[in-house]
Design an enzyme around this catalytic site. Structure first.
Site, PDB file in Angstrom:
ATOM      1  N   HIS A 144       0.791  -1.235   0.000  1.00 11.25           N
ATOM      2  CA  HIS A 144       0.000   0.000   0.000  1.00 11.25           C
ATOM      3  C   HIS A 144       0.817   1.276   0.000  1.00 11.25           C
ATOM      4  O   HIS A 144       0.232   2.360   0.060  1.00 11.25           O
ATOM      5  CB  HIS A 144      -0.919   0.033   1.226  1.00 11.25           C
ATOM      6  CG  HIS A 144      -2.118  -0.857   1.110  1.00 11.25           C
ATOM      7  ND1 HIS A 144      -3.290  -0.461   0.520  1.00 11.25           N
ATOM      8  CD2 HIS A 144      -2.314  -2.136   1.496  1.00 11.25           C
ATOM      9  CE1 HIS A 144      -4.164  -1.449   0.556  1.00 11.25           C
ATOM     10  NE2 HIS A 144      -3.597  -2.479   1.144  1.00 11.25           N
ATOM     11  N   LYS A 194      -8.698  13.958   3.920  1.00  9.49           N
ATOM     12  CA  LYS A 194      -7.831  12.782   3.977  1.00  9.49           C
ATOM     13  C   LYS A 194      -6.941  12.956   5.192  1.00  9.49           C
ATOM     14  O   LYS A 194      -6.940  14.016   5.815  1.00  9.49           O
ATOM     15  CB  LYS A 194      -6.990  12.662   2.700  1.00  9.49           C
ATOM     16  CG  LYS A 194      -6.317  13.977   2.283  1.00  9.49           C
ATOM     17  CD  LYS A 194      -5.598  13.856   0.946  1.00  9.49           C
ATOM     18  CE  LYS A 194      -6.512  13.943  -0.237  1.00  9.49           C
ATOM     19  NZ  LYS A 194      -6.749  12.745  -0.968  1.00  9.49           N
ATOM     20  N   ARG A 195      -6.151  11.930   5.546  1.00 11.73           N
ATOM     21  CA  ARG A 195      -5.232  12.109   6.663  1.00 11.73           C
ATOM     22  C   ARG A 195      -4.295  13.283   6.381  1.00 11.73           C
ATOM     23  O   ARG A 195      -3.948  13.547   5.233  1.00 11.73           O
ATOM     24  CB  ARG A 195      -4.419  10.819   6.883  1.00 11.73           C
ATOM     25  CG  ARG A 195      -5.216   9.713   7.560  1.00 11.73           C
ATOM     26  CD  ARG A 195      -5.733  10.104   8.941  1.00 11.73           C
ATOM     27  NE  ARG A 195      -4.689  10.135   9.938  1.00 11.73           N
ATOM     28  CZ  ARG A 195      -4.485   9.195  10.853  1.00 11.73           C
ATOM     29  NH1 ARG A 195      -5.280   8.151  10.937  1.00 11.73           N
ATOM     30  NH2 ARG A 195      -3.499   9.303  11.729  1.00 11.73           N
ATOM     31  N   LYS A 218       0.625  14.452   1.216  1.00 12.84           N
ATOM     32  CA  LYS A 218      -0.687  14.767   0.639  1.00 12.84           C
ATOM     33  C   LYS A 218      -0.827  16.272   0.344  1.00 12.84           C
ATOM     34  O   LYS A 218      -1.782  16.719  -0.261  1.00 12.84           O
ATOM     35  CB  LYS A 218      -1.812  14.284   1.559  1.00 12.84           C
ATOM     36  CG  LYS A 218      -1.853  12.749   1.666  1.00 12.84           C
ATOM     37  CD  LYS A 218      -2.968  12.266   2.579  1.00 12.84           C
ATOM     38  CE  LYS A 218      -2.944  10.782   2.840  1.00 12.84           C
ATOM     39  NZ  LYS A 218      -3.517   9.975   1.736  1.00 12.84           N
ATOM     40  N   THR A 274      -8.622   6.493  -2.639  1.00 12.04           N
ATOM     41  CA  THR A 274      -9.983   6.040  -2.963  1.00 12.04           C
ATOM     42  C   THR A 274     -10.971   7.173  -2.769  1.00 12.04           C
ATOM     43  O   THR A 274     -12.049   7.163  -3.350  1.00 12.04           O
ATOM     44  CB  THR A 274     -10.397   4.833  -2.097  1.00 12.04           C
ATOM     45  OG1 THR A 274     -10.072   5.100  -0.737  1.00 12.04           O
ATOM     46  CG2 THR A 274      -9.702   3.565  -2.545  1.00 12.04           C
ATOM     47  N   LYS A 277     -14.524   8.365  -4.830  1.00 10.84           N
ATOM     48  CA  LYS A 277     -15.818   8.701  -4.216  1.00 10.84           C
ATOM     49  C   LYS A 277     -16.313  10.056  -4.733  1.00 10.84           C
ATOM     50  O   LYS A 277     -17.493  10.239  -5.046  1.00 10.84           O
ATOM     51  CB  LYS A 277     -15.686   8.726  -2.686  1.00 10.84           C
ATOM     52  CG  LYS A 277     -15.454   7.349  -2.093  1.00 10.84           C
ATOM     53  CD  LYS A 277     -14.909   7.393  -0.665  1.00 10.84           C
ATOM     54  CE  LYS A 277     -14.345   6.028  -0.291  1.00 10.84           C
ATOM     55  NZ  LYS A 277     -13.512   6.039   0.899  1.00 10.84           N
TER      56      LYS A 277
END
Length: 842
Positions: free
Chosen positions: A378, A569-570, A575, A677, A681
């Site tokens: 992952h 998101k985290r 990110k 993911t 969505k």
């Protein structure tokens, strides 16, 4: 009497087609009242909202139980191959509504509650999220369980029943504060304890080598108590099982201490054993090498393998024919999928059971192990890869360390025979990393001990083969595969966005819920004015509803006609929430400079949790809240820009936020996000993506056409080239005036007037230690955001792109992902066949 249309009504419209009258509302009311009667304690005759929720949950669960029993019976009769999905995380969210959707019960339940004078949405809000995961990895596992049941696979999810899941996040004076998530305090109506399947798990001790084999002795025992949760497929009467283990101390724990007066201490010590399933480690993409964590990893694996072998031996109604005492057939009946390296100990544990307990020779045991296990990777971030110190292994799992050494010895023999004299390659490929502290590389263990290794998006799988696992790919190219992630359309469309699901169903029927590729049929409506209007209207309704939620919770007036721009998101450097912050500041400065220009208004929302020990991530949250304090209170800006930090982002909040989004921010540095993911969505729910060519964004752009996304920034090869050349942040800072202004404002205390140097660490990071090259993509990102604002001014063209995205999202169903795992890794065939309901004859 009529009432306004709710989300429930819209979902009912979907469940009603061809299903009207299936469920008897009177029966449901009677069952509900019966459960309510048993829920109420004798001295309390007034029911609370929670009593009503529990009564409804039990009423719905009654409809699961018959299907659950029948499904499991059919597995024993037909004896199919079974897949075991091992994951330390299952981020399930709430269960009630999802179960009603999958059983087509929502219509009848809603009507029954309405007739009883109860509000269904209020009851649903009583349910606690089952937050047994950190983010992507755990939520993926939850989507996969839904798809495995929907595709009729004999599947089991195995994990830990954490007493405390991912912490609740509170924002206090702009800072993240963590609170324990006591999700079980009122009980959990969806689980069933199964003490009859309790299993012992051993730790510590030492090994003894005898002529007839090895014994692991003087161990400490902890009991693993299973709790089963039913997992219903979508309207096919299949109900699979998620089995989560809880740690229990054995009764005879240390009572020998009683003789010397240590009885009380002995009883207190039992807590130490039970700590194993107490709390989820709150780290995402970060490895924490704590003994308790390694205990959790072995605990779930040891209990699960005992269960797998017990079930293998007793299948076919307990027959003890030769085939079932002989474990050589295991790979034909069992597939074990390791969700990341967390359950990697399944490999040495399976060898231990086969060699030490079942007395197989090593070669035979190894062949069984490799054919049974498969590994999903992952992440490529080095800090996320698990590498456990040898001393810890020696102390906690001495027998497993011996087995890992033997696996490595044989592996190294193979490497040296294939690449004679290449000692550097041997060093790189060893399971044991030499250095100041010797460590076991768990990813290497997973690759060597599995027959299949997959990444979770095409670009990610290619990076694994080209860099991180290059040597392994060269040696065993046949092992490497790609399985692009997906999401379940049941939760992420039908349940969370019933208005959109209904508008789609009116045009193309309902089969898309089971076969998301059917959304392609919407392409013929891209220029249909009525459909464009319907889609835009649903989005606006979702935005109004979410705006009301935000005003209630954040006391900020939201402009519902602004672009709802979301990054949820985290919180992590890779990110790049910081890149988003720089855009906010730049846009703010532009409005201040030219207040009379017709700016496209935006509401920018950022949400996500920071790991409690991750200082930088917590500072990023503080920066976002600080920018919000300045921007939201500036009268010059008004409602043209608002910044909101969404507190305590979790599955249930995602179900509200995602359907309301216009713009989805997927802006990680190319080559760092394995898949993502959330991006899928948003796409399915009618938001357009602004993103880098990273993770599944690449395949989303391929499916929908790059012109229908806002793609910006460096590609993977550009990042590599910049690494070779050397990334120098000052170069961009000195060349781009708006970037310099934004950084100077952060550094000078413009956003923290009471503490001018509050954000010095962030500025220092961006200027001197930024592995993720925020400045390198700044200019292109800002230009891309200008394109977003320009297109939003043309609602019809915007909505056409939205429809194009929705129509091309079929690939990103977890049903497609799981069908690929089944056929290409597990050797199983999915089926859309419906099982007979409990009241039908088989």
């Amino acid at each position: 009497m009529s009432r306004p249309l709710t989300d429930q009504d819209r979902r009912k419209q979907i469940s009603v087609r061809g299903l009207a009258g299936v469920e008897n509302v009177t029966d449901l009311k009677n069952n509900f009242n019966r459960h309510l009667h048993f829920t109420l304690v004798k001295d309390r005759n007034v029911a609370t909202k929670r009593d009503y929720y529990f009564a409804l949950a039990h009423t719905v669960r009654d409809h699961l139980v018959g299907r659950w029993i029948r499904t499991q019976q059919s597995y024993y009769e037909k004896d199919p191959k079974r897949v075991y999905y091992l994951s330390l995380e299952f981020y399930m969210g709430r269960t009630l509504q999802n179960t009603m959707v999958n059983l087509a019960l929502e219509n009848a339940c809603d009507e029954a509650m309405y007739q009883l004078g109860l509000d269904m949405e209020e009851l649903e809000d009583m349910e606690e999220d089952a937050g047994l995961g950190n983010g992507g990895l755990g939520r993926l596992a939850a989507c996969f369980l839904d798809s495995m049941a929907t595709l009729g696979l004999a599947a089991y999810g195995y994990g830990i029943r954490y007493e405390f899941g991912i912490f609740n996040q509170k924002i206090v004076s702009g800072w993240q504060v963590e609170e324990a998530d006591d999700w079980l305090r009122y009980g959990n109506p969806w689980e069933k304890a199964r003490p009859e399947y309790m299993r012992p798990v051993h730790f510590y001790g030492r090994t003894e080598h005898h002529p007839d084999g090895v014994k692991w002795v003087d161990t400490q025992v902890v009991l693993a108590l299973p709790y089963d949760t039913p997992v219903p497929g979508y309207r096919n009467n299949v109900v699979n099982t998620m089995r989560l283990w809880s740690a229990k101390a054995p009764c005879e724990f240390n009572l020998k201490d009683f003789n010397v007066g240590g009885y009380v201490q002995a009883v207190l010590d039992k807590n130490l054993a039970e700590n194993i399933s107490r709390v989820l480690y709150p780290n995402d993409n970060f490895f924490e090498g704590k003994e308790l964590r390694l205990k959790q990893e072995y605990f779930v694996v040891a209990a699960t393998l005992q269960d797998i072998i017990r079930r293998y031996k007793t299948s076919k109604f307990g027959s003890k024919e030769a085939v079932r005492t002989d474990l050589s057939g295991l790979p034909d009946k069992v597939a074990i999928q390791l969700n990341d390296t967390h359950p990697a100990l399944a490999i040495p544990e399976l060898i231990r059971v086969l060699v030490d307990e079942e007395k197989l020779i090593w070669e035979k045991a190894w062949d069984i192990c490799v054919r049974t296990c498969a590994y999903t990777n992952h992440t490529v971030l080095p800090e996320a890869l698990e590498r456990w110190p040898i001393e810890l292994f020696q102390h906690l799992l001495p027998r497993h360390l011996e087995i890992i050494y033997e696996i490595n010895r044989r592996h190294m023999e193979r490497v040296s025979s294939l690449y004679p004299g290449d000692f550097d390659r041997m060093r790189r490929m060893s399971l044991i990393e030499e250095g100041t502290q010797k460590r076991v590389n768990m990813a290497h263990l997973c690759i060597v001990g599995s027959h299949a290794v997959n990444g979770v998006a095409r670009i990610h799988s290619d990076i694994l083969k080209a860099t991180v696992f290059k040597d392994f790919y060269e040696m065993d190219p046949h092992k490497f595969q790609n399985k692009t992630n997906g999401i379940t359309p049941r939760r992420w469309l039908v349940m969370s966005n019933p208005g959109l699901a209904e508008v789609i169903a009116e045009r193309i029927g309902e089969d898309f819920i089971r076969d998301l590729d059917q959304l392609k049929k919407l392409l013929k409506f891209v220029n249909n004015d009525a459909f464009i209007q319907d889609v835009a209207k649903v989005k606006q309704e979702n935005k109004m509803k979410f705006a009301m939620h935000l005003e209630e919770h954040y006391k900020v007036k939201i402009n519902p006609n602004s672009i709802f721009d979301l990054q949820v998101k985290r919180i992590h450097e890779y990110k790049r929430q910081l890149l988003n912050c720089l855009h906010i500041i730049t846009f703010y400065n532009r409005i201040k400079k030219e207040p009379n220009k017709p700016w496209t208004p935006r509401t920018i929302m950022i949400g996500g949790k920071a790991a409690p020990g991750y200082h930088t991530a917590k500072m990023i949250i503080r920066l976002i809240t600080a920018i919000g304090e300045i921007v939201n209170n500036d009268p010059v800006v008004g409602d043209r820009l608002k910044v909101i930090f969404l507190e305590n982002y979790r599955v249930t909040l995602a179900e509200k936020a995602i359907p309301a989004a216009d713009l989805s921010e997927q802006i990680s540095t190319a080559g760092t996000e394995a898949s993502g993911t959330g991006n899928m969505k948003f796409m399915l729910n009618g938001a357009l993506t602004i993103g880098t060519m990273d993770g599944a964004n690449v395949e989303m752009a391929e499916e929908a056409g790059e012109e229908n996304l806002f793609i910006f920034g460096m590609r993977v090869e550009d990042v590599e080239a910049l690494d070779k050349k050397g990334y120098n942040a000052s170069e961009y800072y000195n060349r781009i005036p708006e970037l310099k202004q934004a950084i100077d404002q952060i550094a000078g205390g413009f956003f923290s007037p009471k503490q001018p140097d509050l954000f010095k660490d962030i500025v220092n990071l961006l200027m001197h230690h930024d592995r993720f090259k925020v400045f390198a993509d700044y200019e292109d990102y800002i230009k891309c955001q200008e394109k977003v604002s320009a297109l939003y001014k043309n609602p019809k063209e915007w909505t056409k792109k939205v429809i194009y995205n929705i129509a091309k999202c079929g690939k990103f169903s977890s049903d497609r992902t799981i069908a690929e795992y089944a056929r290409e890794i597990w050797g199983m065939e999915p089926s859309l066949e419906k099982m007979p309901a409990p009241d039908e004859n088989r």
